[in-house]
Design an enzyme around this catalytic site. Structure first.
Site, PDB file in Angstrom:
ATOM      1  N   HIS A 298     -18.764  22.085  -8.859  1.00  0.00           N
ATOM      2  CA  HIS A 298     -19.418  21.089  -9.724  1.00  0.00           C
ATOM      3  C   HIS A 298     -20.466  21.766 -10.612  1.00  0.00           C
ATOM      4  O   HIS A 298     -20.565  21.467 -11.795  1.00  0.00           O
ATOM      5  CB  HIS A 298     -20.133  20.031  -8.869  1.00  0.00           C
ATOM      6  CG  HIS A 298     -19.240  19.251  -7.955  1.00  0.00           C
ATOM      7  ND1 HIS A 298     -19.233  19.423  -6.595  1.00  0.00           N
ATOM      8  CD2 HIS A 298     -18.327  18.283  -8.218  1.00  0.00           C
ATOM      9  CE1 HIS A 298     -18.366  18.594  -6.044  1.00  0.00           C
ATOM     10  NE2 HIS A 298     -17.793  17.888  -7.000  1.00  0.00           N
TER      11      HIS A 298
ATOM     12  N   MET B 164     -13.056  25.700  -3.501  1.00  0.00           N
ATOM     13  CA  MET B 164     -14.192  24.886  -3.042  1.00  0.00           C
ATOM     14  C   MET B 164     -13.835  23.418  -3.162  1.00  0.00           C
ATOM     15  O   MET B 164     -13.222  22.985  -4.142  1.00  0.00           O
ATOM     16  CB  MET B 164     -15.429  25.191  -3.867  1.00  0.00           C
ATOM     17  CG  MET B 164     -15.997  26.530  -3.515  1.00  0.00           C
ATOM     18  SD  MET B 164     -17.689  26.671  -4.089  1.00  0.00           S
ATOM     19  CE  MET B 164     -17.968  28.386  -3.693  1.00  0.00           C
TER      20      MET B 164
ATOM     21  N   GLU C 274     -20.508  24.647  -5.630  1.00  0.00           N
ATOM     22  CA  GLU C 274     -20.563  25.543  -6.794  1.00  0.00           C
ATOM     23  C   GLU C 274     -19.541  25.142  -7.872  1.00  0.00           C
ATOM     24  O   GLU C 274     -19.776  25.364  -9.060  1.00  0.00           O
ATOM     25  CB  GLU C 274     -20.317  26.978  -6.283  1.00  0.00           C
ATOM     26  CG  GLU C 274     -20.776  28.089  -7.169  1.00  0.00           C
ATOM     27  CD  GLU C 274     -22.192  27.955  -7.726  1.00  0.00           C
ATOM     28  OE1 GLU C 274     -22.342  28.249  -8.924  1.00  0.00           O
ATOM     29  OE2 GLU C 274     -23.134  27.569  -7.006  1.00  0.00           O
TER      30      GLU C 274
ATOM     31  N   VAL D   1     -13.369  27.092  -8.617  1.00  0.00           N
ATOM     32  CA  VAL D   1     -14.313  28.044  -8.018  1.00  0.00           C
ATOM     33  C   VAL D   1     -13.919  28.223  -6.557  1.00  0.00           C
ATOM     34  O   VAL D   1     -13.609  27.245  -5.859  1.00  0.00           O
ATOM     35  CB  VAL D   1     -15.768  27.542  -8.163  1.00  0.00           C
ATOM     36  CG1 VAL D   1     -16.746  28.489  -7.489  1.00  0.00           C
ATOM     37  CG2 VAL D   1     -16.111  27.393  -9.648  1.00  0.00           C
TER      38      VAL D   1
ATOM     39  N   GLY E 217     -20.180  13.402  -5.646  1.00  0.00           N
ATOM     40  CA  GLY E 217     -21.290  13.908  -4.843  1.00  0.00           C
ATOM     41  C   GLY E 217     -20.865  14.974  -3.849  1.00  0.00           C
ATOM     42  O   GLY E 217     -19.770  15.527  -3.938  1.00  0.00           O
TER      43      GLY E 217
END
Ligand code: PAF
Length: 287
Positions: free
Chosen positions: A43, A190, A41, A182, A37
């Site tokens: 994911h 990220m 970006e 990313v 969760g």
């Protein structure tokens, strides 16, 4: 992309198993992006990788308690399910498996998956039990969702090596796909944990990708001595201040064995603390 699809949220392993059985009986292939969760970006890019590889796109949201060592950030790991559901809906995810920890690990739970050698070095040395927790949840997600394909990000490089090996050794019939890391505009990988950083720490953290890019350039110019590269990376990171190196290692991309010289494709992995926040990153290099 907003496909405005209706999203189905499944809360227990029993319901998930039953739903997966129905889907598979209809000969539909499930593609799964497992997550903890607090999506970013990275994911979402993995969800896009599922396109054309499955009939039904699914994601799991589960902060898996058994992959956190005592004293780690399990309880304060960032969570925002409403926001996650909205992002997943916009990406065309049709099914979400978001169980609670008690349903996944009832009191009498006692079976774990251990990938012996690949789990030991690097992050495994500093996070006892981490990869045992990861391998266990990933195998359970494969079994519960009966997914045909599963996508993981290469930012967690050791995790991808452990999962690849587990799938091979246990003959799990799932195709694994891996997405490139990313990055933010300044290069920082990220991560859901980036939210812990203060604005000053966030600026400082960019030293990590900078040091890895420096190393890549060195290798391209013929510097193949791992010690020299590690020293250079440490210098760049230490100069940034408030960043403490946990490890820097140059390894074989498959076996994760430490390399002294780079003579073929290799991976450089770094783990640091920026204040109290642990960040990891890695880069592929080749002579
Ligand atoms: O990479 C992650 O977010 C987690 O380790 C995973 C694969 C979802 C297992 O909990």
């Amino acid at each position: 992309m907003d496909t405005s699809s209706v999203i189905e949220v499944i809360r227990t392993p029993q319901e998930m198993a039953e739903r997966a059985r129905e889907i598979v009986e209809r000969r539909l292939r499930i593609g799964l992006v497992p997550t903890m969760g607090y999506l970013h970006e990275g994911h979402l890019s993995l969800i896009r990788l599922l396109a054309g590889r499955c009939d039904l796109k699914a994601a799991s949201i589960f902060v898996n308690p058994i992959q956190f060592a005592p004293g780690e950030d399990y309880t304060r790991y960032p969570r925002d399910e409403a926001r996650d559901l909205e992002l997943l809906r916009k990406e065309g995810i049709e099914l979400i498996f978001a169980p609670d920890p008690v349903s996944m690990y009832p009191e009498d739970y006692q079976t774990f998956v251990e990938v012996e050698h690949l789990s030991k070095p690097l992050c495994g040395r500093h996070r006892p039990g981490h990869f045992r927790g990861v391998a266990t949840i990933v195998l359970r997600l494969i079994n519960l969702t009966r997914c045909s394909v599963m996508a993981f990000g290469l930012k967690d490089y050791q995790q991808t090596a452990v999962i690849r090996r587990m799938v091979k050794d246990l003959a799990a019939t799932v195709e694994l796909i891996f997405g490139e890391t990313v990055r933010e505009a300044d290069g920082l990988a990220m991560s859901s944990r980036n939210v812990y950083l203060t604005p000053q720490q966030r600026r400082t953290a960019v030293c990590v990708p900078q040091s890895l890019n420096w190393a890549k350039r060195q290798v391209e110019q013929g510097i193949v001595d791992a010690e020299a590269l590690k020293r250079g990376i440490a210098e760049i990171i230490n100069r940034a201040g408030e960043v403490k190196v946990q490890y820097i290692e140059v390894v074989d991309p498959e076996t994760l064995e430490v390399l002294l010289r780079i003579t073929k494709a290799a991976r450089i992995l770094v783990a640091v603390y920026v204040g109290k926040t642990r960040l990891i990153d890695n880069i592929g290099v080749n002579v």
